[in-house]
Design a protein around this motif. Structure first.
Motif, mmCIF file in Angstrom:
data_model
loop_
_atom_site.group_PDB
_atom_site.id
_atom_site.type_symbol
_atom_site.label_atom_id
_atom_site.label_comp_id
_atom_site.label_asym_id
_atom_site.label_seq_id
_atom_site.Cartn_x
_atom_site.Cartn_y
_atom_site.Cartn_z
ATOM 1 N N PHE A 173 -5.264 2.327 -6.322
ATOM 2 C CA PHE A 173 -5.520 2.475 -4.879
ATOM 3 C C PHE A 173 -4.821 3.705 -4.281
ATOM 4 O O PHE A 173 -4.945 3.964 -3.095
ATOM 5 N N SER A 174 -4.084 4.460 -5.101
ATOM 6 C CA SER A 174 -3.217 5.490 -4.516
ATOM 7 C C SER A 174 -3.991 6.607 -3.804
ATOM 8 O O SER A 174 -3.530 7.151 -2.811
ATOM 9 N N LYS A 175 -5.205 6.924 -4.325
ATOM 10 C CA LYS A 175 -5.977 8.002 -3.698
ATOM 11 C C LYS A 175 -6.309 7.641 -2.235
ATOM 12 O O LYS A 175 -6.077 8.431 -1.318
ATOM 13 N N MET A 176 -6.822 6.430 -2.065
ATOM 14 C CA MET A 176 -7.167 5.984 -0.710
ATOM 15 C C MET A 176 -5.898 5.844 0.151
ATOM 16 O O MET A 176 -5.890 6.221 1.328
ATOM 17 N N ALA A 177 -4.828 5.328 -0.453
ATOM 18 C CA ALA A 177 -3.580 5.124 0.289
ATOM 19 C C ALA A 177 -3.016 6.456 0.795
ATOM 20 O O ALA A 177 -2.552 6.548 1.936
#
Lengths: 230, 346
Positions: A76-80
Motif C-alpha cells: 500500500f506504500s505507493k498510495m500512502a
C-alpha cells in the motif's frame, strides 16, 4: 545467495528528517499545552492560532508517514505516499492562508478578516483544487513503478499561492513588530539557504512550529493576561 | 567539503536549535528587565546558543582531512564542552533561585561547585596544547576522551542530580511547586540524550533548545502573577494565594501592610535595598503587602524596621528624596482560616 530485503529501508538523511519531525511534534505539544489561555480567551486570532498549531501537527504526522514509507516495499506504500504528499501540500497552503488571517487579526483587522476571508482564500482554494486533482493527473508529483517519488512538471505551482501569502504576511508583520519581522526574515533566509545547499534534509513542520513559537512569544510581550477569563 | 550523512543531520539539528533560541532572545522583551531570574535564564539561552555553535562546528568537521579542519574541530569541541559545563551550572543556579529567590542562598551553596567548574574550564582551555581532557584523532576527527574528561562528566551529572535535590529540599518545606515546572526543561533534554546514545546523531543542543523554550513558556504562565518591570507580585497573586493558603509553606499567620504616597520611589527603594528573597505584593497604587508564617510581634517589628531603614538608606543615597511610610501589622486570629485571613486584603 539470498538477498536480504528490508520492508523499510530509510536513508540517513530521511532518518534525520524523521528525527526533526518528531522534534516538531514535541515542540507543537509544548506550544499547545502552554497556549491553553488562548482557548479560554477564544478571540478570532486565538482560534486561528490553535488551528495553525493543529494543521502543523497534521503536517508533521504526514511528513513522518511520507518519509517512512517512501522507500518501503509495502503493497500500500505507493498510495500512502501519494495521500501523505497530498495532505501535506493541502495543509501547507492552509497554513499560509490562515497565518495571514492570524497576522491581520493581530494587527487589529479582525472585522476585515470576518468579512473578506473568502476573497483572501482564493489562492489557497485554487491550489487545493489543483493538489486534489493531482491524484488523477500527476502534474505536481507522482510515485513511479519503482516506488520513487517524482516531482511533476507543474510542481513549483504549489509554491505560488504560498508566495502570495508570504508577501501579504510581510506587510502585516511589519505593522505588528519590526523585531518579529526581522526574526521571521532570518528564519526564512536561513531555511532557504539550507534548502539551496541541495541536501535533502528539511522539516517544514519544524519551521512552521518555530513560526508559531515566535508568534506566541511576541503575543506574550504584551499584557495579555488581563483579557483572559480565569 | 563533503559532509557525511550523520554529520549533516546533527549540523541541521544544531542549526534549528540556534534559530529557535535566537528567535526567543530577540523577540522577547521580558529579558530587558533587571530581574535576576530572567537574567539567569537569558545567560542560559546564550550559553545554549554557544553550545549549539560549538556542536555544529565540531560535527561539520567529522571525517575531514585538511589541517584547518582539525583546528576548527578542536576549537569547536572545546567551546562546546565549556558551554555545556556552564549551561548545567547555570541550570542549577536557575532552579535554586527560582525556588528560594535568594542570591545569598546561591552564594552559600554553590561557591564550591563554581570553583570546580572554573577548574574544568581552564583544563578544557589548555587541552588543545596538552590533550589532558580529550584527544581528537587526526585521521577521522574522532573524539577520544581521557579519564579526566569522565571526571568532568561525573561533575556534570552531579550538578543535574543536585537540581533534583534542590527541588526535593524545597518540596520538604513547601509541598507543591506552584510556580515552577521542571519537566518542560528536563524531558526534551532527556530525549535528546537518549537519541544521541542510540543513534549516530547528536540531538543534545536541540533538546536543550526545545527544553529552554518549554521552560520559557512555562515561566510566561506565572508572569500573570508578577508586575512586568519590578517582579513584585500583583493582585492576581493574592487571588491565587486564597486558593493555596493553608498548604505547607503558605500557611500565613501575619501580614505587614505598607502605605505610601511615593509609590514608584518606594518600589525602587525596595528593589535596591531589600534582600532578594523578600517577595512583596503590590496590591494597588501606594499599597504593598508582605505575608509571613511568623506571627511574633518581634519579627513583625523587625521587618517593619528593616523596611524603614531600607527606605532611609535610599533617601540618603538620593538627595531631595523623601518617602513617607505607614506600616501596619496584621495577625491572624486563632479561629481564622488562612484563606479567610488573606481575603481580608483582597
Amino acid at each position: 545467495m539470498a538477498e536480504n530485503i528490508k520492508l523499510i529501508n530509510i536513508s540517513n538523511l530521511d532518518q534525520g528528517t524523521i528525527m526533526i519531525d518528531f522534534a516538531a511534534l514535541f515542540l507543537l505539544i509544548v506550544i499547545l499545552i502552554h497556549t491553553n489561555m488562548y482557548r479560554k480567551r477564544s478571540l478570532l486570532q486565538d482560534k486561528l492560532f490553535f488551528s495553525l498549531a493543529i494543521i502543523d501537527v497534521v503536517i508533521a504526522v504526514f511528513d513522518l508517514g511520507d518519509y517512512t514509507l517512501r522507500t518501503s516495499y509495502f503493497p500500500f506504500s505507493k498510495m500512502a505516499v501519494m495521500i501523505s504528499e497530498m495532505v501535506f501540500w493541502i495543509c501547507f497552503e492552509l497554513f499560509a492562508f490562515l497565518f495571514v488571517l492570524y497576522l491581520m487579526c493581530m494587527s487589529g483587522k479582525s472585522i476585515n478578516v470576518k468579512k473578506n476571508w473568502v476573497i483572501y482564500g482564493i489562492p489557497a482554494g485554487v491550489e487545493l483544487i489543483v493538489i486534489i486533482s493531482n491524484l488523477f493527473t500527476g502534474f505536481l508529483f507522482y510515485v513511479d513503478e519503482s516506488n520513487e517519488y517524482v516531482e511533476g512538471f507543474l510542481f513549483n505551482f504549489v509554491y505560488i499561492g504560498a508566495f502570495c501569502y508570504l508577501i501579504a504576511a510581510c506587510f502585516q508583520i511589519i505593522k505588528i513588530s519590526k523585531t518579529y519581522f526581522f526574526v521571521l526574515v532570518v528564519l526564512l533566509v536561513a531555511s532557504m539557504a539550507w534548502k539551496f545547499t541541495g541536501i535533502d534534509l528539511f522539516s517544514t513542520a519544524f519551521n512552521f512550529a518555530l513560526v508559531l513559537a515566535y508568534s506566541h512569544i511576541n503575543t506574550m510581550n504584551d499584557e495579555f493576561y488581563k483579557a483572559v477569563k480565569e | 567539503m563533503i559532509l557525511a550523512d550523520e554529520a549533516i543531520v546533527t549540523v541541521y539539528s544544531d542549526f534549528t536549535a540556534i534559530l529557535l533560541l535566537f528567535g526567543l532572545i530577540t523577540i522577547s522583551t521580558r529579558f530587558k528587565s533587571k530581574i535576576n531570574e530572567r537574567r539567569l535564564f537569558y545567560i542560559m539561552c546564550i550559553l545554549i546558543i554557544f553550545d549549539s555553535i560549538g556542536s555544529l562546528g565540531s560535527h561539520a568537521m567529522h571525517y575531514q582531512t585538511a589541517e584547518w579542519c582539525y583546528t576548527v574541530e578542536i576549537l569547536s569541541k572545546t567551546f562546546m564542552e565549556i558551554s555545556e559545563l556552564f549551561v548545567i551550572y547555570f541550570w542549577l543556579l536557575f532552579v535554586d533561585y527560582k525556588l528560594f529567590e535568594s542570591k545569598d542562598h546561591l552564594k552559600r551553596k554553590f561557591k564550591g561547585l563554581f570553583i570546580v567548574m572554573v577548574a574544568f574550564s581552564i583544563l578544557l582551555l589548555i587541552n588543545p596544547f596538552t590533550n589532558i581532557m580529550f584527544i581528537i584523532d587526526r585521521t577521522d576527527m574522532w573524539f577520544v576522551p581521557t579519564p579526566l574528561y569522565h571526571c568532568m562528566e561525573i561533575f556534570e551529572v552531579t550538578c543535574v542530580l543536585l537540581t533534583f535535590y534542590v527541588i526535593y529540599s524545597y518540596r520538604n518545606r513547601k509541598n507543591k511547586l506552584h510556580f515552577f515546572k521542571v519537566w518542560p526543561m528536563m524531558l526534551p533534554i532527556a530525549i535528546g540524550v537518549i537519541v544521541s546514545l542510540i543513534t549516530y546523531y547528536s540531538a543534545i543542543p536541540l533538546g536543550l533548545a526545545i527544553g529552554t523554550l518549554g521552560l520559557y513558556f512555562s515561566m510566561m504562565e506565572t508572569w500573570k502573577y508578577e508586575e512586568r518591570d519590578t517582579g513584585f507580585y500583583n493582585k492576581a497573586y493574592l487571588d491565587k494565594l486564597v486558593d493555596i493558603a493553608g498548604t505547607n509553606g503558605y500557611d500565613y499567620r501575619s501580614a505587614i501592610c505598607i502605605e505610601t504616597k511615593e509609590d514608584h520611589l518606594f518600589e525602587e527603594a525596595l528593589k535596591k535595598e531589600l534582600p532578594a528573597d523578600k517577595k512583596i505584593i503590590h496590591l494597588k497604587e501606594g499599597l504593598f503587602v508582605f505575608f509571613s508564617e511568623n506571627a511574633k510581634m518581634n519579627f513583625l517589628n523587625m521587618v517593619g524596621q528593616m523596611l524603614t531603614e531600607s527606605t532611609k538608606e535610599y533617601e540618603d543615597r538620593h538627595n531631595n528624596v523623601k518617602i513617607d511610610l505607614k506600616i501596619t501589622n496584621y495577625v491572624r486570629k486563632k479561629d481564622e482560616e488562612a484563606s479567610d485571613f488573606i481575603k481580608r486584603f483582597v
